[in-house]
Design an enzyme around this catalytic site. Sequence first.
Site, PDB file in Angstrom:
ATOM      1  CG  HIS A  53      10.269  59.587  54.293  1.00 13.40           C
ATOM      2  ND1 HIS A  53       9.637  60.823  53.717  1.00 13.40           N
ATOM      3  CD2 HIS A  53      10.157  59.034  53.768  1.00 13.40           C
ATOM      4  CE1 HIS A  53       9.511  60.647  52.443  1.00 13.40           C
ATOM      5  NE2 HIS A  53       9.230  59.105  52.364  1.00 13.40           N
TER       6      HIS A  53
HETATM    7  C1  BDR Z   1       5.836  57.244  55.686  1.00 13.99           C
HETATM    8  O1  BDR Z   1       4.956  56.132  54.303  1.00 13.99           O
HETATM    9  C2  BDR Z   1       5.444  55.210  55.008  1.00 13.99           C
HETATM   10  O2  BDR Z   1       6.155  54.539  53.610  1.00 13.99           O
HETATM   11  C3  BDR Z   1       7.029  55.214  54.924  1.00 13.99           C
HETATM   12  O3  BDR Z   1       8.072  54.847  56.011  1.00 13.99           O
HETATM   13  C4  BDR Z   1       7.550  56.729  56.215  1.00 13.99           C
HETATM   14  O4  BDR Z   1       6.406  55.887  57.443  1.00 13.99           O
HETATM   15  C5  BDR Z   1       6.735  58.301  54.025  1.00 13.99           C
HETATM   16  O5  BDR Z   1       5.292  58.629  53.570  1.00 13.99           O
END
Ligand code: BDR
Length: 308
Positions: free
Chosen positions: A235
Site C-alpha cells: 500500500h
Molecule cells: C495501511 O495499514 C497498515 O497496516 C499499512 O502499513 C498501510 O499503511 C493499509 O491499510
Amino acid sequence: MLLDTDPGCDDAVAILAALARDDLDVVGLSTAHGNAAVDDTTANARAILELVDRTDIPVAKGATRPLTVDLRTSTDIHGPGGIRGDLPEPTAATAPIDTHAAQFIVEQAREHAGDLTLAAIAPLTNVALALALEPDLPDLLDELVVMGGAAFSQGNVTPLSEANFHTDPHAAARVVQDLSPTIVGLDVTRTATLPPNLLDSLPRDDPIGRSIREWLTYYDADRLAKYGIESAAIHDALVIAAIADPAVLETNAYHLEVATDSDLARGALVCDGQGLTDAPPNGSVATDADYDRFRDLVVNSLEQYLHP
Ligand code: BDR
Ligand code: CA
C-alpha cells in the site's frame, strides 16, 4: 519530503523506495503507532535506516496512542514487533531526536515552508497533533498525501474502514477536514502489488535482499486468496511512487468526511462521489493507478540497493 510511518512491511518498502530516489529529498522519518506500538515501529524505522546505511536521516518518535480510542495494532499481519525479517539492532547512530514527531513535522514544515510534501502512511495521530500545534500547517505544506480510507470500496478492518483511519478515526477526521489531503486509499492500493518474479532476483545471501523478500511476502495464503491477489499489497509504496511521478495516479476532488460517532462506521471515509451534500471539495481521492508505472518505479528503486 517527510514520511510519517509505522513500519510495517509495506512502510519498509516505501521508505527504501523514497530514500533511493535522487528527486526526493527525505528530511526525516516521524514514527507512529499503528502496525505495532510506537516503541516497536520506531525501532523498526531505525533498523531499516541502519540496514541501508542511511543513518543521516533523523527519526522523531511520535504519539504512543490514538487521540481518543484505544491503541490497536496489526502485528498479526506484519509480524511480531510490526515487521518481518532479521533487522539489525539499532545503534546510537539512529537514536531518535529529542523532538516529538508532531513538533518535528511543524518544524520541518516551517523550515521548508511551501515546499514540504508530507507522506502520511500510518494512523494520523502525529499529523493531527501537528495541526493542533500549528494551525497554519495547511499553508506551510506543499502537499499532504495520505495512505488511508476506502472511499469507494470495502475496508480491511471492517467492511467500511481501512486500518490507518480505523486506528485513529478522530485524527483522520481532523486531517481530512482541515488539511486538503490527497487520499491514496484501498481503492487503489489493494492491488498495488509487486511482480512475483521480483522475488527471484533478490539475493538470498544479502541482508537487504533477505529483508525485502520478507517484506514483499507478508500476506499469508488466506489473505492472498481473500483479496484475489498473487502477492502482498504494498500500500504505502504507492504513495511514494505517486509523489515521485504524479502520472502514477488519477485523482478527483470530492467532499470528504470521516465517521467518528458510530462503532459500526468507525473511521469510515465518507466520499461524496455524486455531489449529494452540495459541500465543496476538501480533498482529492485516487480513483485509479498506472500499476506498470508504479511497479517500474518501485522495482528500479529497490534494485539500487541490490546492485549498487
Ligand atoms: C495501511 O495499514 C497498515 O497496516 C499499512 O502499513 C498501510 O499503511 C493499509 O491499510
Ligand atoms: Ca503504514
